[in-house]
Design a protein around this motif. Structure first.
Motif, short mmCIF file in Angstrom:
data_model
loop_
_atom_site.label_atom_id
_atom_site.label_comp_id
_atom_site.label_asym_id
_atom_site.label_seq_id
_atom_site.Cartn_x
_atom_site.Cartn_y
_atom_site.Cartn_z
N ASP A 65 -4.28 0.30 5.66
CA ASP A 65 -4.64 0.39 7.07
C ASP A 65 -3.42 0.44 8.00
O ASP A 65 -3.58 0.60 9.21
CB ASP A 65 -5.52 -0.80 7.48
CG ASP A 65 -6.88 -0.76 6.82
OD1 ASP A 65 -7.29 0.32 6.35
OD2 ASP A 65 -7.54 -1.81 6.77
N SER A 66 -2.22 0.32 7.44
CA SER A 66 -1.01 0.26 8.24
C SER A 66 -0.68 1.61 8.88
O SER A 66 -0.89 2.67 8.30
CB SER A 66 0.17 -0.17 7.37
OG SER A 66 1.37 -0.13 8.11
N ARG A 67 -0.14 1.54 10.08
CA ARG A 67 0.35 2.74 10.77
C ARG A 67 1.87 2.73 10.86
O ARG A 67 2.47 3.65 11.40
CB ARG A 67 -0.26 2.82 12.16
CG ARG A 67 -1.74 3.06 12.13
CD ARG A 67 -2.26 3.29 13.54
NE ARG A 67 -3.66 3.66 13.51
CZ ARG A 67 -4.10 4.92 13.50
NH1 ARG A 67 -3.25 5.91 13.48
NH2 ARG A 67 -5.39 5.17 13.48
N SER A 68 2.51 1.68 10.32
CA SER A 68 3.96 1.58 10.43
C SER A 68 4.69 1.69 9.08
O SER A 68 5.90 1.88 9.07
CB SER A 68 4.36 0.28 11.12
OG SER A 68 3.90 -0.83 10.37
N HIS A 107 4.33 6.64 4.68
CA HIS A 107 3.09 7.36 4.35
C HIS A 107 2.80 7.32 2.85
O HIS A 107 1.65 7.15 2.44
CB HIS A 107 3.19 8.80 4.84
CG HIS A 107 1.97 9.60 4.58
ND1 HIS A 107 0.78 9.37 5.23
CD2 HIS A 107 1.74 10.63 3.73
CE1 HIS A 107 -0.12 10.23 4.79
NE2 HIS A 107 0.44 11.00 3.88
#
Length: 80
Positions: A25-28, A31
């Motif tokens: 769920d991380s956006r930081s 990828h």
């Protein structure tokens, strides 16, 4: 008709599942790490590799390579 070898079941401990969910769920985070976490979570749910590849927009070959690397390297390592 099912072809190929049967897939080894992937069993995650609850704490591993929680950590992987946070990574997925991380956006930081990188990828590649997020994608691998998503792949591992789906594999643990018994989703076929072809479906995982389709949902994550990966080629089946890449999906299989990532999935087969998990038992050898551990689920939390990012790809090279």
């Amino acid at each position: 008709m099912i072809t190929g070898r049967p897939k080894q079941p992937l069993v995650l401990k609850e704490e591993e599942r929680i950590q992987l969910k946070a990574i997925a769920d991380s956006r930081s985070l990188p990828h590649s790490l997020v994608m691998r976490a998503r792949l591992v979570l789906m594999a643990a749910e018994g989703v076929p590799n072809s479906t995982i590849a389709e949902k994550l927009n990966l080629s089946p070959k890449v999906s299989l390579q990532m999935a087969s690397a998990v038992p050898e390297t551990g689920a939390f390592r990012s790809s090279r």
